[in-house]
Every structure is written in structure tokens, then in C-alpha cells.
Design a protein around this motif. Sequence first.
Motif, PDB file in Angstrom:
ATOM      1  N   LEU A 109       0.940  -1.406   0.214  1.00 44.64           N
ATOM      2  CA  LEU A 109      -0.024   0.251   0.087  1.00 44.64           C
ATOM      3  C   LEU A 109       0.770   1.032   0.012  1.00 44.64           C
ATOM      4  CD1 LEU A 109      -3.041  -1.125   3.022  1.00 44.64           C
ATOM      5  CD2 LEU A 109      -3.623  -1.026  -0.375  1.00 44.64           C
ATOM      6  N   ASN A 110       1.791   1.321   0.648  1.00 46.38           N
ATOM      7  CA  ASN A 110       2.673   2.931   0.946  1.00 46.38           C
ATOM      8  C   ASN A 110       3.475   3.203  -0.729  1.00 46.38           C
ATOM      9  OD1 ASN A 110       2.416   3.124   3.140  1.00 46.38           O
ATOM     10  ND2 ASN A 110       3.749   1.422   4.374  1.00 46.38           N
ATOM     11  N   GLN A 111       3.526   1.302  -1.577  1.00 47.54           N
ATOM     12  CA  GLN A 111       5.400   1.210  -2.557  1.00 47.54           C
ATOM     13  C   GLN A 111       3.632   2.006  -3.443  1.00 47.54           C
ATOM     14  OE1 GLN A 111       6.949  -2.146  -2.460  1.00 47.54           O
ATOM     15  NE2 GLN A 111       8.048  -1.494  -0.720  1.00 47.54           N
ATOM     16  N   GLN A 112       2.608   1.676  -3.722  1.00 52.17           N
ATOM     17  CA  GLN A 112       1.687   1.459  -4.873  1.00 52.17           C
ATOM     18  C   GLN A 112       0.525   1.962  -4.816  1.00 52.17           C
ATOM     19  OE1 GLN A 112       1.281  -2.017  -7.067  1.00 52.17           O
ATOM     20  NE2 GLN A 112       2.858  -3.273  -5.674  1.00 52.17           N
ATOM     21  N   PRO A 113       0.370   3.486  -5.046  1.00 55.73           N
ATOM     22  CA  PRO A 113      -1.030   4.162  -4.636  1.00 55.73           C
ATOM     23  C   PRO A 113      -1.919   3.927  -5.448  1.00 55.73           C
ATOM     24  CG  PRO A 113       1.472   6.041  -4.974  1.00 55.73           C
ATOM     25  CD  PRO A 113       1.776   3.986  -4.961  1.00 55.73           C
ATOM     26  N   MET A 114      -1.743   3.463  -6.395  1.00 52.32           N
ATOM     27  CA  MET A 114      -3.107   2.689  -7.382  1.00 52.32           C
ATOM     28  C   MET A 114      -3.514   1.695  -6.334  1.00 52.32           C
ATOM     29  SD  MET A 114      -3.646   5.033  -9.548  1.00 52.32           S
ATOM     30  CE  MET A 114      -5.175   4.100 -10.080  1.00 52.32           C
TER      31      MET A 114
END
Length: 260
Positions: A109-114
Motif C-alpha cells: 500500500l505504501n509503495q503502490q498508491p493505485m
Amino acid sequence: MSKKGMVSVVIPCYNQGKYLIETVQSVLASSYRPLEMLIVNDGSTDNSLEIALGLEKEHPEVRVINQANAGVAKARNTGIQAAEGEILLPLDGDDKIAADYIERGVAVLNQQPMVKVVYCKAVKFSEAGQRPWKLKPFSLRALARDNMIFVAALFRKADALAVGGFSEDMHMGREDWEFWIKMLKNGGQVVQLPFVGFYYRLSPGSKRKKTGTNQKKRERIAYLNKKHAAFFQQELNGPLRIQRSWSRRYNTLLKWIGRG
């Protein structure tokens, strides 16, 4: 006000005192911090509240909220509203998670905002043993026909609030399915982690069995069609049908012969 980096594990509990300590211990063993656990006692008639208050006294990361019985959707929403974390994980009061599940889910979730939803592989277990939970691959079209994301997934509190949380008027079961539909139908990616991180307990009085009757299925499909007509039109070319896997083909055939 949300606390940056915190995960809030929301644990609705209705007469699950027998298993609650085991559930909480599985979260306490998590490799991720900071976290909090909100045990929402939903008017239990067993010793759930007593056990929850004992856990709160023993562990600073545990908070107990007591409410009159209002159903699991209301209990989850109560926990979501009270949560201080930016990221949420609903966990029923008799299930368990693996120690690295939260850490690895938060990283995505932190690395991939989408990405809006992160879940994992799972097993079903009971005193008789355990077996893999064979979950179908995710796609919006598949989600229109059936749910493949169990409720114990990680997602942002902001996204849950944006869709109004769990629908408290959905009394015929599978409210998690409807929650994923409204969270994902207008965009957002889903990631399944490639390891077993969730343990779903099979018990004689499980809600899933009570909501599996044909009458409940018909009520559920009518509710979903009324609330998400545009989504089903987009994915299934018409409403969800009782024979769910045939919905798109049946709807397409009806339109082809002019009866849609």
C-alpha cells in the motif's frame, strides 16, 4: 486524526469469547508496528466482554468498545470510525493472521498508491485440521459474479470512509462482497500476496452457513442489483442472476433476442 504509519485491526466480536484470546495473540505476534486492536463487542451474551476487557488491561495496544447488538457491519463501522490508523484490517473474533501479513501488506500500500486492497492466500481450519481456501483470481468481472476477497484484507481508512463503510442494512450476509464492489467499481488495483497469511475458522454456528440458504441468496442478489445496477450492467451486460456464473451470457442472449 489518523496516526501516520499506524494499522488499526478492527475485531468485531459476538459470542466469540472462546477464541478471542487466540485471535488477539495472532495480531500481537505481528512483525509490524505501530498497530492497535479495536475489539468491538457487539452485545455478546457469553463472556466475550469480560475477556476483551482483560486483554485491554493486559495489552496497551488493545482498546475495547462495547455496543448493543447491531450486527457485524455496524460493529466494523464502529471500529473504523474509532480507528487511529491510516490503514485498516478487519479481523473477525475467531480468525487469525500470520505474523508477517500486516508488514508485507502495508509495504504494498505504501509503495503502490493505485492499490486499494491487499489480501493474501488463506486456509480454512477447525479442530479437525486445515485445508487451503481456493480463492478465484480477482477481476472486476469475476467480482460481479462472486466474492474472492475475504474480509480480513488491508485497505486505507480514507477509502473505507469514502464509500460509507460496510452497509448496515445488508442483513442477508456477504456484506464484505458488497463492500469490495463499492470500493473497487470506480477504480483501484488489488494485490494478492503470494503466501498464506489468513486463517479462517470453521465453526458449527458460523454466519456463513446461516446466510447460505436460497432465500438469503435471492435477497442478496436483489439488494446488490438495486444498489449497483450500473456496475452489473458494465460487467455482466445486465443484472446479476441467481445462476451467477451464467449472468453475462444470459443477459447477452436476452438482449440479442430483444428481451433485455
